[in-house]
Design an enzyme around this catalytic site. Structure first.
Site, mmCIF file in Angstrom:
data_model
loop_
_atom_site.group_PDB
_atom_site.id
_atom_site.type_symbol
_atom_site.label_atom_id
_atom_site.label_comp_id
_atom_site.label_asym_id
_atom_site.label_seq_id
_atom_site.Cartn_x
_atom_site.Cartn_y
_atom_site.Cartn_z
ATOM 1 N N SER A 190 28.442 68.139 56.400
ATOM 2 C CA SER A 190 29.268 67.746 55.254
ATOM 3 C C SER A 190 28.613 66.572 54.537
ATOM 4 O O SER A 190 27.507 66.698 54.021
ATOM 5 C CB SER A 190 30.692 67.413 55.716
ATOM 6 O OG SER A 190 31.525 67.115 54.621
ATOM 7 N N THR A 191 29.262 65.406 54.528
ATOM 8 C CA THR A 191 28.763 64.246 53.794
ATOM 9 C C THR A 191 27.339 63.892 54.216
ATOM 10 O O THR A 191 27.060 63.721 55.395
ATOM 11 C CB THR A 191 29.678 63.032 54.043
ATOM 12 O OG1 THR A 191 31.025 63.421 53.844
ATOM 13 C CG2 THR A 191 29.318 61.882 53.120
ATOM 14 N N HIS A 217 30.013 71.697 53.471
ATOM 15 C CA HIS A 217 31.205 71.508 52.651
ATOM 16 C C HIS A 217 30.789 71.274 51.204
ATOM 17 O O HIS A 217 30.307 70.198 50.857
ATOM 18 C CB HIS A 217 32.020 70.307 53.159
ATOM 19 C CG HIS A 217 32.595 70.522 54.522
ATOM 20 N ND1 HIS A 217 33.051 69.487 55.310
ATOM 21 C CD2 HIS A 217 32.799 71.641 55.261
ATOM 22 C CE1 HIS A 217 33.507 69.964 56.455
ATOM 23 N NE2 HIS A 217 33.358 71.269 56.444
ATOM 24 N N MET A 310 31.936 63.651 57.261
ATOM 25 C CA MET A 310 33.205 63.020 57.564
ATOM 26 C C MET A 310 34.166 64.062 58.112
ATOM 27 O O MET A 310 34.020 65.258 57.891
ATOM 28 C CB MET A 310 33.799 62.352 56.319
ATOM 29 C CG MET A 310 34.045 63.261 55.149
ATOM 30 S SD MET A 310 34.736 62.402 53.713
ATOM 31 C CE MET A 310 36.446 62.284 54.196
ATOM 32 N N ASP A 313 35.526 68.614 61.510
ATOM 33 C CA ASP A 313 35.225 70.038 61.455
ATOM 34 C C ASP A 313 34.018 70.361 62.333
ATOM 35 O O ASP A 313 33.006 69.680 62.284
ATOM 36 C CB ASP A 313 34.950 70.442 60.005
ATOM 37 C CG ASP A 313 34.929 71.943 59.792
ATOM 38 O OD1 ASP A 313 35.455 72.683 60.647
ATOM 39 O OD2 ASP A 313 34.394 72.376 58.751
#
Length: 381
Positions: A190-191, A217, A310, A313
């Site tokens: 993600s991030t 994401h 973050m 998940d």
């Protein structure tokens, strides 16, 4: 209140957007808006005086746009977190990916087709505040667990039954019974993911004998452009997954924005299945459904990888992979932009190896090639 408030500088040429962001952030007791700027030059001029902890930055602005400002900012300050504000268009997505390559920490998409101010505020609030807190170290993190006494970067032992973050069902997860064979590499991120994935995928050999499937994401448009960019930098063929896309060696499949990616087997053939099932972990695509499906289709022959991001998940989806006899790698805290997703797997006590980003490609290639001969193929096969 624990600690000083997070100091935020907002940079956007639209007075409406500046006011919207300001009003959203002022409603949070942990955040203080210390100033606004109307373009990149104006923001850079204010940095020394305002000393923000984090900055939001629009892409398209007069005098000095967001990309120019970001390049200059990174000459002065390598560490200040910067969140880009982007539009859900091909132009906006392309500029945002440019910004991430130039050192932006993350991005937030501007509200589109929203019918009211309150809906616009909620759309921004739900994206922006968690990212501000994660990037400044204020988001709650899972408690760290002690390492078992192994050499090097060891597997982590299972959490005690009933402990916070312990595996949800089926008893303790152990490393017993693993064959070591890998038929697919499944990556969740993600991030900080675009830059981290570029580092990993671009260093994998074109002869890698197994396919790679990735959930990053990202919203629609972004995933397609990101796959195209990554394809130009990799010896492997990188594509945004389509429903029915064959999952074959030499190919990297990126889950499309707003669609989960799962898998279906027919004989020796595995294909991707994309669907708009319910969000998981507030995300679609989400890592957990991809991991669960990989375990169902490939059994224990899955190498799961959880990288910077973050939230949490991925760690629950990794459980069935591990129970089936698969393996898990997680990116280490020092090289992660946000150690939320990898940290959640470690805090849950999942057996895993913790690998710094520069060593992840080598670790993946070594595991994937173990017990196999490398294969030759033309790129794009």
């Amino acid at each position: 209140m624990a600690g000083p408030r997070i100091r935020v500088l907002i940079c956007d040429d639209s007075i409406v957007i500046r006011r919207l962001i300001t009003d959203v952030l002022k409603a949070d007791a942990e955040i203080e808006v210390v100033g606004t700027a109307v373009n990149g030059k104006n923001a850079l001029d204010k940095l020394a005086m305002l000393k923000p902890d984090i900055m939001t930055l629009d892409v398209e602005m007069p005098v000095m746009d967001g990309l120019e400002a970001l390049v200059e900012l990174r000459r002065r300050d390598k560490k200040l977190p910067v969140i880009m504000f982007s539009t859900l268009t091909e132009r906006g997505a392309g500029a945002t990916l440019d910004a991430l390559e130039r050192g932006a920490s993350d991005y937030v998409t501007k509200p589109a087709n929203v019918g009211s101010v309150s809906e616009s505020m909620e759309a921004v609030r739900s994206q922006l505040i968690p990212k501000i807190k994660s990037l400044t170290g204020r988001a709650p993190m899972p408690p760290k667990r002690a390492r078992p006494a192994f050499g090097g970067e060891p597997p982590r032992g299972p959490a005690a039954p009933g402990a916070p973050g312990a595996p949800s069902a089926g008893g303790p997860i152990t490393t017993a019974g693993r064959t070591g064979k890998v038929d697919v590499v499944a990556i969740g991120v993600s991030t900080g993911g675009p830059d981290a994935l570029t580092t990993v995928i671009s260093h994998l050999p074109g002869s890698l004998p197994v396919p790679i499937v990735v959930t990053q994401h990202m919203p629609p448009v972004f995933t397609q452009l990101f796959a195209q960019r990554l394809d130009t930098k990799s010896a492997l063929h990188v594509v945004e997954a389509r429903n029915g896309e064959p999952v074959t060696p030499g190919k990297v499949l990126i889950a499309p924005g707003d669609y989960h990616m799962r898998f279906k087997r027919s004989g020796d053939t595995v294909t991707a299945v994309t669907d708009q099932g319910p969000q998981e972990n507030y995300c679609r695509p989400a890592v957990d459904p991809m991991f669960r499906s990989a375990a169902e289709v490939y059994g224990g022959n899955v190498l799961a990888v959880i990288m910077t991001g973050m939230g949490q998940d991925g760690h629950r989806g990794a459980e069935p992979i591990l129970r089936a006899g698969g393996a898990l790698l997680v990116q280490d805290e020092a090289t992660s932009v946000v150690w939320g997703m990898p940290g959640a797997a470690v805090a849950a006590g999942l057996p895993c190896d913790i690998i710094p980003l520069p060593q992840l490609a080598e670790a993946i290639a070594s595991r994937a090639s173990s017990g196999r001969g490398t294969i030759s193929r033309s790129r794009g096969a």
